[in-house]
Design a protein around this motif. Structure first.
Motif, short mmCIF file in Angstrom:
data_model
loop_
_atom_site.label_atom_id
_atom_site.label_comp_id
_atom_site.label_asym_id
_atom_site.label_seq_id
_atom_site.Cartn_x
_atom_site.Cartn_y
_atom_site.Cartn_z
N LEU A 23 0.83 -1.20 0.00
CA LEU A 23 0.00 0.00 0.00
C LEU A 23 0.86 1.25 0.00
O LEU A 23 1.98 1.27 0.51
CB LEU A 23 -0.97 0.00 1.19
CG LEU A 23 -0.42 -0.02 2.62
CD1 LEU A 23 -0.03 1.38 3.10
CD2 LEU A 23 -1.46 -0.62 3.57
N ALA A 24 0.30 2.29 -0.60
CA ALA A 24 0.90 3.63 -0.54
C ALA A 24 0.18 4.37 0.57
O ALA A 24 -1.05 4.46 0.56
CB ALA A 24 0.72 4.35 -1.87
N TYR A 25 0.93 4.87 1.54
CA TYR A 25 0.29 5.60 2.63
C TYR A 25 0.23 7.07 2.28
O TYR A 25 1.24 7.73 2.08
CB TYR A 25 1.04 5.40 3.95
CG TYR A 25 0.44 6.25 5.05
CD1 TYR A 25 -0.83 5.96 5.55
CD2 TYR A 25 1.11 7.35 5.55
CE1 TYR A 25 -1.40 6.76 6.52
CE2 TYR A 25 0.55 8.15 6.53
CZ TYR A 25 -0.72 7.85 7.01
OH TYR A 25 -1.29 8.65 7.97
N HIS A 26 -1.01 7.59 2.19
CA HIS A 26 -1.21 9.02 1.97
C HIS A 26 -1.40 9.69 3.32
O HIS A 26 -2.39 9.44 4.01
CB HIS A 26 -2.44 9.28 1.09
CG HIS A 26 -2.89 10.71 1.11
ND1 HIS A 26 -2.16 11.72 0.48
CD2 HIS A 26 -3.95 11.33 1.69
CE1 HIS A 26 -2.77 12.88 0.68
NE2 HIS A 26 -3.86 12.67 1.40
N SER A 27 -0.45 10.51 3.70
CA SER A 27 -0.53 11.23 4.96
C SER A 27 -1.27 12.54 4.74
O SER A 27 -0.75 13.46 4.10
CB SER A 27 0.87 11.50 5.51
OG SER A 27 0.79 12.09 6.79
N GLU A 71 6.27 4.79 0.49
CA GLU A 71 6.16 6.24 0.66
C GLU A 71 5.79 6.90 -0.67
O GLU A 71 6.24 6.48 -1.74
CB GLU A 71 7.48 6.81 1.17
CG GLU A 71 7.83 6.35 2.58
CD GLU A 71 6.77 6.75 3.60
OE1 GLU A 71 6.25 7.88 3.53
OE2 GLU A 71 6.47 5.91 4.48
N VAL A 72 4.99 7.95 -0.59
CA VAL A 72 4.52 8.68 -1.76
C VAL A 72 5.44 9.87 -2.00
O VAL A 72 5.68 10.66 -1.09
CB VAL A 72 3.08 9.17 -1.56
CG1 VAL A 72 2.60 9.98 -2.76
CG2 VAL A 72 2.14 7.98 -1.32
N CYS A 83 -0.40 18.95 -0.54
CA CYS A 83 -1.82 18.64 -0.36
C CYS A 83 -2.41 18.00 -1.61
O CYS A 83 -1.98 18.26 -2.74
CB CYS A 83 -2.56 19.94 -0.04
SG CYS A 83 -4.30 19.74 0.35
N CYS A 84 -3.44 17.16 -1.39
CA CYS A 84 -4.15 16.53 -2.52
C CYS A 84 -5.19 17.46 -3.12
O CYS A 84 -5.76 17.15 -4.17
CB CYS A 84 -4.82 15.24 -2.06
SG CYS A 84 -6.22 15.49 -0.92
N LYS A 90 -4.81 17.49 -7.23
CA LYS A 90 -5.28 16.10 -7.26
C LYS A 90 -4.51 15.29 -8.30
O LYS A 90 -4.04 14.18 -8.03
CB LYS A 90 -6.77 16.03 -7.56
CG LYS A 90 -7.31 14.60 -7.65
CD LYS A 90 -8.82 14.57 -7.85
CE LYS A 90 -9.20 14.94 -9.28
NZ LYS A 90 -10.65 14.74 -9.53
N GLU A 91 -4.38 15.83 -9.49
CA GLU A 91 -3.65 15.13 -10.56
C GLU A 91 -2.21 14.86 -10.15
O GLU A 91 -1.68 13.77 -10.40
CB GLU A 91 -3.69 15.95 -11.85
CG GLU A 91 -5.08 16.04 -12.49
CD GLU A 91 -5.12 17.02 -13.65
OE1 GLU A 91 -4.05 17.56 -14.01
OE2 GLU A 91 -6.22 17.25 -14.18
N ARG A 92 -1.59 15.83 -9.52
CA ARG A 92 -0.20 15.68 -9.10
C ARG A 92 -0.09 14.61 -8.00
O ARG A 92 0.81 13.78 -8.02
CB ARG A 92 0.31 17.03 -8.58
CG ARG A 92 1.78 17.08 -8.26
CD ARG A 92 2.20 18.53 -8.10
NE ARG A 92 3.61 18.67 -7.82
CZ ARG A 92 4.34 19.74 -8.15
NH1 ARG A 92 3.78 20.74 -8.80
NH2 ARG A 92 5.62 19.80 -7.84
N LYS A 93 -1.04 14.64 -7.06
CA LYS A 93 -1.02 13.67 -5.97
C LYS A 93 -1.24 12.25 -6.49
O LYS A 93 -0.53 11.31 -6.10
CB LYS A 93 -2.09 14.02 -4.94
CG LYS A 93 -2.22 13.06 -3.77
CD LYS A 93 -0.95 12.99 -2.93
CE LYS A 93 -0.72 14.27 -2.17
NZ LYS A 93 0.46 14.17 -1.26
#
Length: 450
Positions: free
Chosen positions: A322-326, A353-354, A360-361, A379-382
Motif C-alpha cells: 500500500l501507498a500511505y497518503h498522509s 512512501e509517496v 496537499c491533494c 489532485k492530478e499531481r497527488k
C-alpha cells in the motif's frame, strides 16, 4: 516581523494573539518551498509569507477586507505545510483562521459565492440533510460530463464529487455505548462526525470493532456532532462555535460521569480542530477550562492505538503493498507521521512512501468545491505520485482526502482504521472486494479470529 498595532487594538485578545504570531515571522521564505499554491502559481501573495503580509496590513489598519486580500486568502488550503517547515514556529493556522473570520465580517462576497458558501454550511455539517442532497446529486451524476460545460465550474465540481451510491445510515452513529470485548482496558468517546458518516459509514463501524477488540469501551456521546471545522475555515464563526460547544458539553458530561481516557477521532481534519478547542475557547470563561480538557485527551485513532498497542494480525496481509497518503491535517496539523505507518507495518502491510508527500491533494475541506481549478491540479499531481509507487491500494486517515483521490484514481483507497480492523479480525474492506483477483492475491487467515 515589526508590527504597529495600537495599545487599544492590543487590548483585544485576538489582535494580541495575531501580533504575537506576526512578530515571530522572520521573513525567511522557507515556507514558500512547501506551499502548494506557491508551487503551482509562483506568486508571492499565494505563499504563506505573502498572505501574512496581507493579513498584517488588514488587521493593523483595522480595515475591511478587500478583493485582493480575499482572493489570496481564499486560495490558501490551510494544509499547514508551512508550519512544519517554519524554523521560527509561526502559528499560521491561528492567523489565517482569524483572517477568515475578519473577511466574513467585513467583506461582501458576490451573490453566487455567498449562496454556495451558505449552501455548504447548511448541508455538510448535518448528516440527514447531506445524505438527502447526495441522493439527489447521485441521480444527476450520469449527466455530470454533459452538464460540465453548462454548469458554473464550482457546481460542476460538487456534482463530480457526488458518489454513485449513497450508503444507508449506520446504527453505529447513534448515541450509545459499545462494551469492550473481554476485560475493559479503557473507555473512550468517538466522534461520529458529519460528512464521513454519510460518505463512508463503514469507517466508524470498523473503528468501533477495532477498539472493542482491544478491550476499549466506546461511547457515542449524546449531543456530539460536527466538529466545526468546515464552517470555521469558511469564517462562519457563530455556527462553528455552536458545534464546538455542543461537543465540549457532550464529552464533558461523559468525563464527569463514567470518565473518559480519550476522545477518539478517525478523520484527521476533525482531529486538528478538536485538538484546538482549548485555544478556540480560551477567552470564554464559561467554556475555556472544559475546552482545554477536551483538547488534552483528544487523539487520532492511530495515535491512540500506537500508544495502546496493536494486537497481532490474524490475516496474512504480506501480499498487499500500500501507498500511505498522509493527510495534511495528520502530518502538518497534528504532527503525526510515524504512528499510522508503524501500525500498518505491524499489521503486515508493505508500506510505500509517496513522492512529494508533503503537498496537499487539494481536498482541504470545501476547497475542492470552492477552488476547483487549483484543487484539480493538486489532485492530478497527488494521484500521479501515488500511482508511481506501484502499490496495490492506498491507505489514508481522512475522508476528504479519500474522496478527492478516489475521484481520479483507479486504485482502491481504504481508511487506515478499516485496514487495521481487517488485519486483526474484522471483515474484508468493501473497497477491496472487487480487487482481490488478478494483481492482488487473496489474503489467507493465519488463524481463526476469536
Amino acid at each position: 516581523m515589526q508590527t504597529n498595532f495600537t495599545l487599544a487594538q492590543l487590548a483585544d485578545p485576538d489582535i494580541a494573539e495575531a501580533n504575537s504570531i506576526l512578530r515571530s515571522c522572520v521573513h525567511c521564505g522557507f515556507c514558500t518551498a512547501t506551499c502548494p499554491t506557491y508551487v503551482l502559481l509562483g506568486d508571492e501573495l499565494d505563499s504563506p509569507r505573502g498572505r501574512i503580509y496581507l493579513i498584517k496590513d488588514m488587521l493593523e489598519k483595522d480595515r475591511p477586507a478587500d478583493e485582493k486580500t480575499v482572493k489570496h486568502i481564499d486560495r490558501c488550503l490551510s494544509c499547514l505545510s508551512c508550519m512544519t517547515t517554519c524554523p521560527s514556529g509561526v502559528h499560521y493556522m491561528h492567523l489565517v483562521d482569524q483572517a477568515r473570520g475578519h473577511i466574513q465580517e467585513t467583506y461582501r462576497r458576490p451573490l453566487m459565492d455567498r449562496l454556495l458558501r451558505d449552501l455548504l454550511a447548511k448541508l455538510l455539517p448535518y448528516p440527514s440533510r447531506f445524505r438527502l442532497a447526495l441522493k439527489a446529486a447521485s441521480l444527476a451524476r450520469p449527466l455530470a460530463r454533459p452538464l460540465a460545460k453548462l454548469l458554473p465550474q464550482r457546481l460542476g465540481a460538487m456534482l463530480a464529487l457526488a458518489p454513485a451510491r449513497v450508503p444507508a445510515a449506520s446504527p453505529v452513529d447513534r448515541p450509545q455505548v459499545f462494551l469492550a470485548e473481554g476485560t475493559r482496558r479503557a473507555r473512550v468517546a468517538m466522534l461520529s462526525g458529519c460528512a464521513q458518516q454519510v460518505l463512508a459509514p463503514g469507517i466508524n463501524e470498523a473503528t468501533v470493532r477495532l477498539l472493542r477488540r482491544h478491550g476499549v469501551e466506546v461511547v457515542i456521546a449524546n449531543g456530539a456532532g460536527c466538529c466545526g471545522a468546515l464552517t470555521h475555515h469558511m469564517g462562519k464563526e457563530e455556527q462553528a462555535f455552536a458545534s464546538v460547544k455542543a461537543n465540549v458539553a457532550a464529552w464533558s458530561r461523559e468525563m464527569a460521569g463514567d470518565g473518559l481516557d480519550a476522545i477518539i477521532i478517525n478523520a484527521s481534519g476533525c482531529g486538528t480542530t478538536v485538538k484546538d478547542y482549548g485555544f478556540m475557547l480560551r477567552s470564554d470563561p464559561a467554556w475555556a477550562e472544559r475546552g482545554a480538557k477536551v483538547s488534552a485527551i483528544t487523539k487520532d485513532i492511530t495515535e491512540f492505538l500506537h500508544e495502546f498497542g496493536l494486537m497481532a494480525p490474524v490475516i496474512d496481509t504480506g501480499s498487499l503493498t500500500l501507498a500511505y497518503h498522509s493527510a495534511c491535517s495528520m502530518q502538518h496539523g497534528q504532527q503525526l507521521s510515524e504512528p499510522p505507518r508503524a501500525l500498518l507495518r505491524s499489521a503486515g502491510f508493505a508500506v510505500k512512501e509517496v513522492p512529494e508527500s508533503h503537498l496537499c491533494c487539494g481536498s482541504a475541506g470545501t476547497y475542492n468545491i470552492l477552488q476547483p481549478e487549483l484543487a484539480g491540479k493538486l489532485k492530478e499531481r497527488k494521484i500521479a505520485n501515488i500511482e508511481s509507487t506501484g502499490a496495490h491500494l492506498v491507505a489514508a486517515g481522512n475522508i476528504g482526502c479519500m474522496t478527492q483521490i478516489a475521484s481520479g484514481s483507479v486504485l482502491p483507497i481504504v481508511h487506515t482504521a478499516v485496514l487495521l480492523d481487517w488485519a486483526t479480525g474484522g471483515p474484508l474492506p468493501e473497497e477491496l472486494r472487487n480487487n482481490l483477483s488478478g494483481k492482488i492475491e487473496p489474503a489467507a487467515p493465519l488463524h481463526a479470529a476469536e
